[in-house]
Design a protein around this motif. Structure first.
Motif, PDB file in Angstrom:
ATOM      1  N   ILE A 167     -11.668  75.853 -21.593  1.00  0.00           N
ATOM      2  CA  ILE A 167     -10.451  75.771 -20.784  1.00  0.00           C
ATOM      3  C   ILE A 167      -9.711  77.112 -20.800  1.00  0.00           C
ATOM      4  CG2 ILE A 167      -8.196  74.673 -20.524  1.00  0.00           C
ATOM      5  CD1 ILE A 167      -9.368  72.155 -21.777  1.00  0.00           C
ATOM      6  N   GLY A 168      -9.583  77.700 -21.988  1.00  0.00           N
ATOM      7  CA  GLY A 168      -8.871  78.965 -22.110  1.00  0.00           C
ATOM      8  C   GLY A 168      -9.493  80.072 -21.282  1.00  0.00           C
ATOM      9  N   THR A 208      -5.989  73.995 -31.560  1.00  0.00           N
ATOM     10  CA  THR A 208      -5.804  74.508 -30.205  1.00  0.00           C
ATOM     11  C   THR A 208      -4.812  75.671 -30.199  1.00  0.00           C
ATOM     12  OG1 THR A 208      -6.269  72.325 -29.271  1.00  0.00           O
ATOM     13  CG2 THR A 208      -5.120  73.902 -27.856  1.00  0.00           C
ATOM     14  N   ALA A 209      -3.755  75.571 -30.988  1.00  0.00           N
ATOM     15  CA  ALA A 209      -2.808  76.680 -31.092  1.00  0.00           C
ATOM     16  C   ALA A 209      -3.504  77.934 -31.602  1.00  0.00           C
ATOM     17  CB  ALA A 209      -1.657  76.291 -32.026  1.00  0.00           C
ATOM     18  N   LEU A 210      -4.416  77.783 -32.569  1.00  0.00           N
ATOM     19  CA  LEU A 210      -5.157  78.934 -33.091  1.00  0.00           C
ATOM     20  C   LEU A 210      -6.058  79.546 -32.023  1.00  0.00           C
ATOM     21  CD1 LEU A 210      -6.106  80.705 -35.491  1.00  0.00           C
ATOM     22  CD2 LEU A 210      -7.843  78.955 -35.950  1.00  0.00           C
ATOM     23  N   GLY A 255      -7.512  87.513 -15.436  1.00  0.00           N
ATOM     24  CA  GLY A 255      -8.032  88.077 -16.675  1.00  0.00           C
ATOM     25  C   GLY A 255      -7.032  88.249 -17.791  1.00  0.00           C
ATOM     26  N   SER A 256      -5.829  87.706 -17.652  1.00  0.00           N
ATOM     27  CA  SER A 256      -4.828  87.869 -18.711  1.00  0.00           C
ATOM     28  C   SER A 256      -3.953  86.625 -18.801  1.00  0.00           C
ATOM     29  CB  SER A 256      -3.958  89.093 -18.452  1.00  0.00           C
ATOM     30  OG  SER A 256      -2.949  89.208 -19.432  1.00  0.00           O
ATOM     31  N   LEU A 304      -6.964  83.886 -27.917  1.00  0.00           N
ATOM     32  CA  LEU A 304      -7.276  84.244 -26.532  1.00  0.00           C
ATOM     33  C   LEU A 304      -6.147  85.052 -25.885  1.00  0.00           C
ATOM     34  CD1 LEU A 304      -8.877  80.915 -25.236  1.00  0.00           C
ATOM     35  CD2 LEU A 304     -10.050  83.088 -25.667  1.00  0.00           C
ATOM     36  N   VAL A 305      -4.911  84.711 -26.221  1.00  0.00           N
ATOM     37  CA  VAL A 305      -3.763  85.424 -25.649  1.00  0.00           C
ATOM     38  C   VAL A 305      -3.609  86.796 -26.270  1.00  0.00           C
ATOM     39  CG1 VAL A 305      -1.247  85.398 -25.425  1.00  0.00           C
ATOM     40  CG2 VAL A 305      -2.549  83.305 -25.046  1.00  0.00           C
TER      41      VAL A 305
END
Length: 422
Positions: A382-383, A181-183, A392-393, A188-189
């Protein structure tokens, strides 16, 4: 009701609860000075989030129901009302158990807390705090409880029963799920502003050592408590935890000496955690000499994942949650299929070394694949939804990132008297 077992499980629960504040120090020390407060509050927020979601529905989704659904618990334990009612109805607490079921609820809640907290290391230094909170709220309802049920839901559970994969204390449920999940979330971030151009250094090495010590101490409740009794299996899990973590320290320092010229305290602490991660799925299934192999094997693999795979692929897992927890969890899960003592196995199959039968190893691999597929797919959904909800960010502005998230997101500084450059 056995008072000795009850006391053992109460202490184990408190030890696991200590791990989350310990992780805050570990992650806080690894972060930059201007982001240490934000990094630590992300971890502490996991305590509050899970306290809410686990009580409201998480425990029910993980361990409720009639056991017939291989993927999901049920709705019968919402708000923990049935468990509490049983306590009121019988002075000894829940019947048909050697300790009160309420202790188990708290024990499993503590597991969910540390799992959720690990995720935050992937996005340290650039994610909007509000977006992270919303993501974790959804994750602790939609991802962790169903996965816990699939692995630890008992008879009929998909991974633990139908596939036959072993996970003593959380290789799949805790480490692979949180590291993966961290990856996903860090991708995504997006990368930090100076990623690839600036060498990030831990701002407080003693914080890292303190956090590692607290994690190490708490891990004995994490692994030994997963025996759910003060017996020989709990003792074996404790001894294996010591052996694997110690070997992880040694092997990490050797690799660091060979490839980075000097062993470091940060490296030793990371090796300690890698050894702990690797032995988690196998703690009650293997012999102590094997636990040494777990630690010796996992640290070099995690080292290369962090030092070489991450730069090669270009993902910005800020505090190496993926490289340590997901990679280490996969290594530990596969080694369980090789070295599990047949007499200690929860299934009719033992490890490849003892039986010559690859069935358990295959089940371990398939369980890991299912875990990755399930967690990765839901993480992405979810992300994306959270990203759309936050215009959008998922990340802060460049100006806020440059200023530091302590000030820009929380209006405080960890070191208000410090006037030097970060």
């Amino acid at each position: 009701m056995e008072s000795g077992t009850t006391a053992f499980m109460l202490v184990s629960t408190m030890l696991v609860l200590l791990m989350t504040p310990g992780l805050a120090f570990f992650y806080g020390g690894l972060s930059r000075r201007k982001n240490v407060g934000n990094t630590m509050v992300m971890v502490f927020s996991s305590i509050g989030i899970v306290a809410l979601t686990w009580t409201i529905c998480g425990f029910s989704f993980a361990y409720g129901g009639d056991g017939l659904n291989p993927f999901f618990g049920g709705f019968d334990q919402l708000l923990l009302l049935p468990s509490t009612s049983e306590l009121f109805a019988a002075s000894e607490g829940l019947s048909n158990a050697s300790y009160p079921g309420l202790v188990d609820i708290a024990f499993q809640m503590a597991f969910c807390m540390i799992t959720t907290a690990i995720i935050t290391g992937g996005v340290a230094g650039r994610m909007k705090f509000g977006a992270l909170i919303v993501f974790l709220l959804a994750w602790t309802v939609l991802v962790y409880p169903p996965l816990a049920h699939m692995v630890w839901g008992g008879e009929g559970s998909f991974i633990g029963d139908k596939i036959g994969a072993l996970d003593f204390a959380g290789g799949d449920v805790v480490h692979i799920s949180s590291g993966l999940t961290a990856l996903v979330l860090c991708i995504l971030v997006g990368r930090r502003r100076e990623f690839g151009a600036l060498s990030y250094r831990p701002h407080n090495v003693p914080f890292i050592a303190l956090g590692a010590a607290l994690l190490w101490f708490g891990w004995f409740g994490f692994n030994s408590g997963s025996a759910f009794a003060a017996d020989g299996i709990a003792a074996l899990a404790l001894l294996n935890t010591v052996c694997a973590s110690g070997a992880g320290v040694v092997s990490w320092m050797i690799v660091e000496r060979i490839f980075a010229s000097k062993p470091t305290l940060v490296g030793a602490c990371t090796g300690l955690v890698a050894g702990l991660v690797a032995i988690t799925p196998a703690a009650g299934f293997v012999e102590p000499w094997t636990a040494l192999l777990f630690g010796l094997i996992v640290s070099p693999i995690c080292y290369f994942a962090i030092a070489y795979l991450k730069p090669k692929l270009g993902y910005d897992d800020a505090l190496d949650a993926f490289g340590c927890h997901c990679v280490g969890g996969i290594v530990g899960g596969l080694l369980t299929g090789i070295f599990c003592v047949p007499e200690l196995s929860w299934t009719e199959f033992g490890g490849l070394v003892y039986t010559g039968d690859p069935t358990l190893l295959g089940a371990q691999a398939l369980g890991i694949i299912v875990t990755i597929a399930f967690v990765g797919a839901i993480d992405i959904v979810i992300g994306i939804v959270v990203k759309l909800a936050f215009r959008g960010s998922l990340r802060v502005t460049n100006e806020s990132e440059a200023l530091g998230l302590d000030v820009s997101e929380h209006g405080e500084s960890a070191y208000p008297a410090y006037v030097g450059l970060d």
